[in-house]
Design a protein around this motif. Structure first.
Motif, PDB file in Angstrom:
ATOM      1  N   LEU A   1      -9.053   5.383  -4.550  1.00  0.00           N
ATOM      2  CA  LEU A   1      -8.478   4.037  -4.604  1.00  0.00           C
ATOM      3  C   LEU A   1      -7.409   3.842  -3.540  1.00  0.00           C
ATOM      4  CD1 LEU A   1      -8.171   3.389  -8.440  1.00  0.00           C
ATOM      5  CD2 LEU A   1      -9.602   2.152  -6.805  1.00  0.00           C
ATOM      6  N   ALA A   2      -6.566   4.864  -3.329  1.00  0.00           N
ATOM      7  CA  ALA A   2      -5.518   4.758  -2.313  1.00  0.00           C
ATOM      8  C   ALA A   2      -6.115   4.564  -0.929  1.00  0.00           C
ATOM      9  CB  ALA A   2      -4.639   6.009  -2.341  1.00  0.00           C
ATOM     10  N   ALA A   3      -7.202   5.281  -0.640  1.00  0.00           N
ATOM     11  CA  ALA A   3      -7.864   5.142   0.660  1.00  0.00           C
ATOM     12  C   ALA A   3      -8.555   3.796   0.791  1.00  0.00           C
ATOM     13  CB  ALA A   3      -8.871   6.275   0.856  1.00  0.00           C
ATOM     14  N   ALA A   4      -9.253   3.369  -0.272  1.00  0.00           N
ATOM     15  CA  ALA A   4     -10.012   2.113  -0.219  1.00  0.00           C
ATOM     16  C   ALA A   4      -9.099   0.896  -0.109  1.00  0.00           C
ATOM     17  CB  ALA A   4     -10.898   1.990  -1.455  1.00  0.00           C
ATOM     18  N   ARG A   5      -7.860   1.011  -0.564  1.00  0.00           N
ATOM     19  CA  ARG A   5      -6.914  -0.100  -0.412  1.00  0.00           C
ATOM     20  C   ARG A   5      -6.538  -0.307   1.053  1.00  0.00           C
ATOM     21  NH1 ARG A   5      -4.082   2.508  -4.838  1.00  0.00           N
ATOM     22  NH2 ARG A   5      -4.692   1.535  -6.813  1.00  0.00           N
ATOM     23  N   ARG A   6      -6.691   0.740   1.852  1.00  0.00           N
ATOM     24  CA  ARG A   6      -6.252   0.658   3.249  1.00  0.00           C
ATOM     25  C   ARG A   6      -7.395   0.402   4.219  1.00  0.00           C
ATOM     26  NH1 ARG A   6      -2.611   4.408   0.675  1.00  0.00           N
ATOM     27  NH2 ARG A   6      -0.464   3.715   1.059  1.00  0.00           N
ATOM     28  N   ARG A   7      -8.598   0.886   3.889  1.00  0.00           N
ATOM     29  CA  ARG A   7      -9.741   0.632   4.766  1.00  0.00           C
ATOM     30  C   ARG A   7     -11.039   0.914   4.027  1.00  0.00           C
ATOM     31  NH1 ARG A   7      -6.592   4.046   6.838  1.00  0.00           N
ATOM     32  NH2 ARG A   7      -6.223   2.773   8.680  1.00  0.00           N
ATOM     33  N   PRO A   8     -12.116   0.199   4.355  1.00  0.00           N
ATOM     34  CA  PRO A   8     -13.407   0.468   3.722  1.00  0.00           C
ATOM     35  C   PRO A   8     -13.963   1.822   4.161  1.00  0.00           C
ATOM     36  CG  PRO A   8     -13.340  -1.699   4.779  1.00  0.00           C
ATOM     37  CD  PRO A   8     -12.165  -0.937   5.278  1.00  0.00           C
TER      38      PRO A   8
END
Length: 339
Positions: A287-294
């Motif tokens: 989730l932390a990664a997906a909030r910043r980029r697909p």
């Protein structure tokens, strides 16, 4: 008291003042690295630990191709958008455990030079972890400010964007804050290049039909001659951009642009994350990664140091709870944080 290159006071041992106002001892672990992300297998920087200094999405530009999505706070005003001391705590928590990433990279949810603590954090990493190199991914639009240039000079590698050589392309691709112009952008980056002693790379992001004509590329090449970076890289759409109509550039145009600009074409991610993510942290890290980029499932696996088979059940669960959504592109299915 001694002063650093940025003109800010340092402690007697060279540690920036932020060390005097540390967050509570357990706060960084409680936040689960809320301001750092990765390490990420980067297409340019090997294994890169990201440092996000902003509240999404805060930037001086609203680029049509941005993988972080449309800019919601368009500004050129610097400030402490997230607590500098807390970021330092999170960095220390991660770096003290090892192994070290190839780079600590200031990037994330907008333009990192907007954060007034950038120079302090760069100096802090260099003092406490001298073997870890630092990088800054920047649109370089604030380099007309001498303090911004001084802060960026504390970073080992600066990757700056130059997507336009004309006012029309700057408006069409970058959609800047009203206080910015392509001339101010190029002049500021040229001034920085003359002061900087690290590695300066310039990235040119191509958007079909907007800045990829031979005429526009010649204007960008003219600007690059004045800047004289050590490397020039051509990039194009690899993940979903801010605008759905933005497409990947075709191979022939990429090659032609590379010839005109004297550039290399950015390739696939390199580097392997050697620290596998603990099972109880996988969903949070996704989730932390997906909030910043697909990211695709393969991207997630490389990011977490796990096989795709171990990542997919977590992705499926996050989709079922509507925490993630999917978007299909030519490279595969991308996962984004739900709106």
């Amino acid at each position: 008291m001694e002063k650093g290159k940025s003109g800010k006071e340092l402690l007697p041992e060279g540690i920036p003042p932020l060390a005097r106002k540390r967050a509570p001892k357990n706060e960084a672990s409680d936040l689960h690295q809320s301001h750092i992300f990765g390490p990420v297998p980067s297409r340019r920087l090997g294994v890169s630990l990201g440092v996000d200094l902003l509240v999404p999405k805060t930037c001086s530009l609203n680029c049509v191709y941005c993988e972080c999505g449309p800019t919601t706070r368009l500004t050129c005003k610097r400030g402490e958008y997230v607590p500098t001391a807390r970021v330092a705590d999170e960095l220390e928590h991660f770096l003290s455990e090892g192994p070290a990433p190839d780079f600590v990279t200031f990037a994330g949810s907008g333009e990192p030079t907007l954060h007034a603590g950038l120079g302090e954090l760069a100096a802090y990493v260099k003092k406490k972890h001298p073997d870890v190199r630092t990088a800054l991914l920047t649109n370089a639009t604030l380099f007309s400010d001498a303090q911004v240039r001084a802060d960026a000079c504390l970073v080992d590698v600066v990757v700056a964007s130059v997507d336009a050589g004309t006012h029309a392309a700057f408006a069409a691709v970058n959609r800047p804050h009203p206080g910015l112009s392509v001339d101010k952008h190029i002049a500021g980056l040229t001034a920085f290049a003359q002061e900087y002693r690290g590695e300066l790379w310039v990235e040119v992001f191509l958007v079909p039909g907007r800045n990829d004509s031979p005429e526009e590329l010649e204007q960008i090449a003219k600007a690059l001659c004045a800047i004289a970076p050590s490397r020039v890289q051509v990039n194009h759409l690899d993940r979903p951009g801010a605008e759905p109509w933005v497409a990947a550039e075709d191979a022939e145009t990429l090659k032609a642009a590379a010839r005109i600009l004297g550039a290399e074409i950015i390739g696939p991610p390199r580097g392997i994350v050697s620290r596998a993510c603990p099972e109880d942290q996988v969903a949070h890290r996704i989730l932390a990664a997906a909030r910043r980029r697909p990211l695709t499932a393969d991207d997630m696996g490389r990011l977490l140091g796990l096989s795709v088979d171990r990542v997919l059940p977590h992705l499926d669960q996050l989709l079922r709870t509507s925490s993630l959504r999917e978007k299909k592109l030519s490279r595969g299915v991308f996962y984004l944080a739900a709106d």
